[in-house]
Write a protein that holds these residues in place. Structure first.
Motif, PDB file in Angstrom:
ATOM      1  N   VAL A   1      62.263  36.113  21.432  1.00 18.02           N
ATOM      2  CA  VAL A   1      61.249  36.743  20.581  1.00 18.02           C
ATOM      3  C   VAL A   1      61.199  36.060  19.225  1.00 18.02           C
ATOM      4  O   VAL A   1      60.118  35.734  18.707  1.00 18.02           O
ATOM      5  N   ARG A   2      62.370  35.820  18.629  1.00 18.89           N
ATOM      6  CA  ARG A   2      62.434  35.183  17.308  1.00 18.89           C
ATOM      7  C   ARG A   2      61.784  33.808  17.316  1.00 18.89           C
ATOM      8  O   ARG A   2      60.973  33.483  16.446  1.00 18.89           O
ATOM      9  N   ASP A   3      62.114  32.992  18.314  1.00 20.79           N
ATOM     10  CA  ASP A   3      61.596  31.622  18.347  1.00 20.79           C
ATOM     11  C   ASP A   3      60.107  31.588  18.684  1.00 20.79           C
ATOM     12  O   ASP A   3      59.383  30.698  18.227  1.00 20.79           O
ATOM     13  N   THR A   4      59.643  32.547  19.490  1.00 24.12           N
ATOM     14  CA  THR A   4      58.210  32.609  19.793  1.00 24.12           C
ATOM     15  C   THR A   4      57.425  32.968  18.540  1.00 24.12           C
ATOM     16  O   THR A   4      56.354  32.399  18.274  1.00 24.12           O
ATOM     17  N   TRP A   5      57.940  33.890  17.742  1.00 26.05           N
ATOM     18  CA  TRP A   5      57.272  34.253  16.492  1.00 26.05           C
ATOM     19  C   TRP A   5      57.276  33.076  15.511  1.00 26.05           C
ATOM     20  O   TRP A   5      56.272  32.809  14.830  1.00 26.05           O
ATOM     21  N   ALA A   6      58.396  32.346  15.442  1.00 29.35           N
ATOM     22  CA  ALA A   6      58.461  31.190  14.552  1.00 29.35           C
ATOM     23  C   ALA A   6      57.404  30.159  14.925  1.00 29.35           C
ATOM     24  O   ALA A   6      56.770  29.553  14.047  1.00 29.35           O
ATOM     25  N   TRP A   7      57.198  29.962  16.227  1.00 31.01           N
ATOM     26  CA  TRP A   7      56.143  29.041  16.673  1.00 31.01           C
ATOM     27  C   TRP A   7      54.763  29.612  16.390  1.00 31.01           C
ATOM     28  O   TRP A   7      53.879  28.911  15.876  1.00 31.01           O
ATOM     29  N   LEU A   8      54.562  30.897  16.697  1.00 34.01           N
ATOM     30  CA  LEU A   8      53.227  31.496  16.599  1.00 34.01           C
ATOM     31  C   LEU A   8      52.736  31.533  15.167  1.00 34.01           C
ATOM     32  O   LEU A   8      51.527  31.407  14.919  1.00 34.01           O
ATOM     33  N   ARG A   9      53.631  31.684  14.211  1.00 39.42           N
ATOM     34  CA  ARG A   9      53.214  31.742  12.801  1.00 39.42           C
ATOM     35  C   ARG A   9      52.533  30.454  12.348  1.00 39.42           C
ATOM     36  O   ARG A   9      51.756  30.468  11.391  1.00 39.42           O
ATOM     37  N   ASP A  10      52.828  29.361  13.029  1.00 38.26           N
ATOM     38  CA  ASP A  10      52.217  28.091  12.663  1.00 38.26           C
ATOM     39  C   ASP A  10      50.895  27.839  13.380  1.00 38.26           C
ATOM     40  O   ASP A  10      50.252  26.806  13.159  1.00 38.26           O
ATOM     41  N   VAL A  11      50.507  28.771  14.247  1.00 38.82           N
ATOM     42  CA  VAL A  11      49.239  28.642  14.962  1.00 38.82           C
ATOM     43  C   VAL A  11      48.180  29.439  14.196  1.00 38.82           C
ATOM     44  O   VAL A  11      48.315  30.656  14.042  1.00 38.82           O
ATOM     45  N   PRO A  12      47.136  28.803  13.681  1.00 41.24           N
ATOM     46  CA  PRO A  12      46.103  29.545  12.943  1.00 41.24           C
ATOM     47  C   PRO A  12      45.534  30.683  13.785  1.00 41.24           C
ATOM     48  O   PRO A  12      45.360  30.546  15.002  1.00 41.24           O
ATOM     49  N   ALA A  13      45.257  31.802  13.129  1.00 42.09           N
ATOM     50  CA  ALA A  13      44.767  32.985  13.840  1.00 42.09           C
ATOM     51  C   ALA A  13      43.531  32.666  14.680  1.00 42.09           C
ATOM     52  O   ALA A  13      43.382  33.175  15.795  1.00 42.09           O
ATOM     53  N   ALA A  14      42.666  31.829  14.156  1.00 47.05           N
ATOM     54  CA  ALA A  14      41.431  31.503  14.874  1.00 47.05           C
ATOM     55  C   ALA A  14      41.692  30.697  16.138  1.00 47.05           C
ATOM     56  O   ALA A  14      40.834  30.627  17.022  1.00 47.05           O
ATOM     57  N   GLU A  15      42.868  30.089  16.226  1.00 49.31           N
ATOM     58  CA  GLU A  15      43.180  29.241  17.380  1.00 49.31           C
ATOM     59  C   GLU A  15      44.086  29.941  18.385  1.00 49.31           C
ATOM     60  O   GLU A  15      44.469  29.340  19.391  1.00 49.31           O
ATOM     61  N   ARG A  16      44.454  31.187  18.115  1.00 43.54           N
ATOM     62  CA  ARG A  16      45.322  31.906  19.039  1.00 43.54           C
ATOM     63  C   ARG A  16      44.495  32.410  20.217  1.00 43.54           C
ATOM     64  O   ARG A  16      43.583  33.208  20.056  1.00 43.54           O
TER      65      ARG A  16
END
Length: 330
Positions: A295-310
């Protein structure tokens, strides 16, 4: 080793490519170049497995010690790849799915559980995802003139997830407020980190030979409530979970597994969803990190993905529908 990875740029394929490169293997990836990015250090060959000329260009002048097929979904196409790669590798590893087992998810499963009846030359119109995966397995087992290794994962989570199950929950919980949480928070789950799946896949590929493994992770390695609590902790959210009973949601046509990702209600159709056996894989060396780390590492990755690109594909309930159900429940 020289390893060909069919796929190799998205989620599971990306993790296997990364792990193979970390181990010092010589890696070739074969894909269309549309869904992910090439990883530095791997030879990228562009092509579509549906096009015979592309397969010819892939194999021309090349041999490998092993093939890892991550993206096969149509038996007929997998069979064509198998035939073209015969004599050019000693092991063909196919990443299948526990969904290929006809007892899943209604009953507990292991490697002896029956598979769906699907011919190794079936086309895309001949069944659903699980049925076709069973046919793909047969295409490898019956067509490859070498070691056929079948890996049947369960629920895969981790960084770079393209399906959007854990990313959707992290994104929703990070926004805070009252969050509809479905079902029983104490229901035990069984998940596997994509990086642990990649490591086990390569361990068995390096060992060679023909075999089959269910790879669902450590039984009861989290609960639904525990998973959502980890999401709240890593995001620093003020989310307040409102646990709503399964039947209340089903009566309002809430779709299990998709509208609330990985929600499997207490229903006979899902009675065995978290009860698959990984005993054989664990005995063969599968090791799994704590779910909190996933969970921690997925969040660390996801924070770098712009909201519009999720992109969460079709996963996640509509916010208005969530609000209506919350109001009705309360």
């Amino acid at each position: 080793m020289r390893i060909l990875i069919i796929g190799g740029s998205v989620f599971v394929g990306r993790a296997i490519t990364e792990e193979a490169l970390r181990r010092g293997h010589e890696v070739t990836t074969f894909n269309r170049g549309r869904s992910g990015v090439d990883l530095p250090g791997a030879e990228a060959v562009r092509g579509d497995r549906e096009v015979p000329e592309d397969l010819d260009r892939l194999v021309e002048g090349r041999t490998w010690d092993a093939v890892v097929d991550v993206i096969g979904r149509v038996p007929r196409l997998v069979g064509a790849s198998v035939r073209r790669l015969n004599g050019r590798a000693s092991t063909y590893t196919f990443i299948s799915s526990i969904s290929a087992l006809s007892d899943f998810p209604a009953r507990p499963c292991d490697e002896s559980s029956p598979r769906y009846a699907c011919a190794p030359d079936a086309g895309p119109e001949d069944g659903d995802y699980g049925t076709l995966k069973a046919g793909c397995e047969r295409a490898v087992e019956e067509g490859f003139e070498g070691g056929a290794l079948i890996i049947q994962p369960g629920l895969i989570l981790g960084p770079h997830e393209d399906v959007g199950r854990l990313p959707w929950w992290l994104d929703r919980i990070s926004r805070g407020g009252r969050v509809l949480a479905p079902g029983d928070p104490d229901r035990a789950m069984q998940v596997i980190d994509v990086r642990d799946l990649a490591a086990f896949t390569l361990d068995r590929t390096e060992a060679g030979g023909a075999d089959r493994f269910l790879a669902g992770g450590v039984p009861a390695n989290t609960t639904y409530g525990g998973l959502l609590a980890e999401c709240r902790a890593v995001t620093g959210s003020d989310a307040e979970f409102v646990w709503v009973e399964d039947r209340f949601l089903l009566d309002r046509q809430v779709e299990p597994w998709t509208e609330f990702p990985v929600w499997a209600p207490a229903d006979p159709d899902f009675a065995g969803v978290w009860l698959t056996s990984s005993a054989k894989a664990l005995a063969a060396g599968l090791t799994c990190r704590p779910v909190a780390e996933t969970v921690r590492d997925t969040w660390a990755w996801l924070r770098d993905v712009p909201a519009a690109e999720r992109s969460f594909r079709s996963h996640g309930i509509d916010p208005e529908k969530e609000a209506v159900i919350l109001a009705e429940w309360e």
